[in-house]
Design an enzyme around this catalytic site. Structure first.
Site, PDB file in Angstrom:
ATOM      1  N   HIS A 160       0.698  -1.142   0.043  1.00 42.69           N
ATOM      2  CA  HIS A 160       0.140  -0.122  -0.050  1.00 42.69           C
ATOM      3  C   HIS A 160       0.802   1.087   0.124  1.00 42.69           C
ATOM      4  CE1 HIS A 160      -3.823   1.906  -0.132  1.00 42.69           C
ATOM      5  NE2 HIS A 160      -4.437   0.926   0.718  1.00 42.69           N
ATOM      6  N   ASP A 382      -9.083 -11.080 -16.431  1.00 41.97           N
ATOM      7  CA  ASP A 382      -9.163 -12.303 -17.443  1.00 41.97           C
ATOM      8  C   ASP A 382      -8.058 -12.417 -18.224  1.00 41.97           C
ATOM      9  OD1 ASP A 382      -9.800 -14.302 -19.080  1.00 41.97           O
ATOM     10  OD2 ASP A 382     -11.390 -13.190 -19.839  1.00 41.97           O
TER      11      ASP A 382
END
Length: 454
Positions: A160, A382
């Site tokens: 982060h 994907d």
């Protein structure tokens, strides 16, 4: 359920082309500097096609992932770097990211019957706060887990320090575009926007630690549960949340108010008191600046807005909470950002920290953190074998995390999943709250959506 994960390989992946000398330094922004070096993790589940040959398939998938990852890292080159010792920049030295492959001794259908949140950690390459010298730590890691059925679970761990959720999605859109032969849709990271918006500083503002959250943590154990809100439930909540000030609440506004309402109710039932309460919401700033920043801007380009509720009457009204949520978000607009950007960043952030300190001190343990990843594109990841059947954030249910809610899409795209962490006695009250359960369905099993080409 017991599940054994055996790591079969561990390596460091580097960009396919070396980073040019003129791009070797990625300057952190002030919000990056104040952010701890901890890993935010997302887990993607891809079901298998049992008619396909497993060994050949896995070898091909591994080769595709590695090759496309190396190419994607040339476009998002700071991810392969290392944090400087002075916390001012990322040394883009192409040290690389962690790439792990593992075998799992259960099938995806077995895991889906009772998807225990604690088991998600086993799919991840990196965990929690970085241990050891921060300047040696990976900024990104991936673990490709092959299940006994041929299904694949991809666990990701992102520091982060330089990646918010929007950066994460931009990187994965680029990676999947390359993996599926669509390089024209791959993005080139913007490595200047964040540090221009919030320039770095050699000194930190007072109370910079408040950027991490409320210092007044509730005692006791944490309990983490996942609840599903379907389309019909969300439509009802939007109707119930309407008011003169908010005639058409969004799904997220209505759901935030609803969960907040019942968390307040649980806390008050347990304590017997009616203290004030607050919600802090994380929000993407890229479209709240003029001109807007591109989605592929690397860094923590996000702000936090406080919504407060100080009415002490016994019954909490949903519409009152939603009004407070809407008002707090509306205040973070282009004009507001103008006051806290550039030369005004240090002063603007310092003022926010002062205000956060006052709110946290007043609300004490009655502050809730809400994060929305709804419709950000996690189900569009994907790599060429179909969209994920399910996506989950990591297990964050240790006792340091309470009063935290993360919301994201359901696999069908029609509803919202909410992962809620509360003090365990309050969670027990919530799980028996019939008004809450009329809209919230506890997720006891996982229904995988879509058709895979694995």
């Amino acid at each position: 359920m017991e599940m054994r994960v055996e790591v079969t390989s561990r390596e460091t992946m580097k960009p396919s082309s070396p980073t040019p000398h003129g791009l070797k330094t990625f300057n952190l922004c002030l919000l990056d500097q104040m952010t701890r070096m901890y890993y935010a993790s997302v887990v993607f589940f891809y079901p298998s096609d049992p008619t396909r040959d497993l060994p050949v398939k896995i070898d091909h998938i591994s080769c595709t992932l590695k090759k496309s990852l190396a190419e994607a890292l040339t476009r998002f080159y700071p991810l392969s770097g290392r944090l400087s010792k002075n916390n001012l920049y990322i040394d883009c030295n192409d040290a690389g990211v962690l790439y792990v492959e593992a075998r799992v001794d259960c099938s995806l259908s077995e895991f889906a019957k009772k998807p225990e949140i604690r088991l998600l950690d086993k799919f991840l390459p990196l965990h929690g706060v970085s241990t050891g010298p921060e300047e040696e730590a990976f900024l990104f890691g991936i673990q490709v887990n092959v299940l006994s059925c041929g299904g694949i679970v991809i666990g990701t761990s992102s520091s982060h320090k330089i990646m918010d959720a929007t950066t994460f999605i931009a990187f994965f859109r680029t990676w999947t575009a390359i993996a599926t032969g669509r390089p024209d849709q791959a993005m080139q990271a913007d490595c200047m926007a964040a540090s221009t918006l919030f320039p770095s500083s050699h000194t930190m503002p007072n109370n910079a630690g408040l950027w991490h959250g409320n210092p007044f943590t509730k005692p006791g154990k944490s309990s983490l549960r996942r609840f599903v809100f379907d389309s019909a439930a969300l439509s009802r909540l939007k109707l119930d949340a309407r008011s003169e000030f908010v005639p058409n609440p969004t799904r997220i506004e209505a759901l935030t108010g609803f969960i907040w309402k019942h968390a307040i109710r649980a806390s008050r039932m347990l304590s017997g008191m009616q203290p004030p309460s607050a919600v802090v919401q994380s929000m993407n700033l890229r479209h709240r600046v003029e001109p807007p920043l591109p989605e592929q801007s690397i860094g923590n380009i996000a702000w936090r807005a406080f919504a407060t509720y100080e009415n002490t009457r016994p019954e909490v009204e949903l519409r009152d909470l939603v009004e407070s949520v809407r008002k707090s978000l509306a205040e973070i607009n282009v004009d507001h950002v103008k006051k806290i950007r550039g030369d005004g960043a240090f002063e603007g952030i310092s003022k926010w920290l002062e205000e956060a300190g006052r709110i946290y001190t007043k609300m004490r343990q009655e502050c809730y953190t809400f994060v929305s990843w709804y419709r950000m594109g996690f189900y569009d990841v994907d790599f060429g074998w179909g969209r994920p059947g399910w996506v989950s954030v990591q297990n964050f249910g240790d006792d340091a995390f309470k009063n935290v809610v993360i919301m994201m899409d359901t696999p069908s795209g029609n509803g919202i999943e909410a992962l809620i962490a509360l003090e365990e006695q309050e969670m027990s009250i919530l799980e028996q709250d019939q008004e809450f359960l009329a809209s919230a369905k506890p997720q006891l099993s996982m229904v995988l959506q879509g058709r895979s080409k694995l």
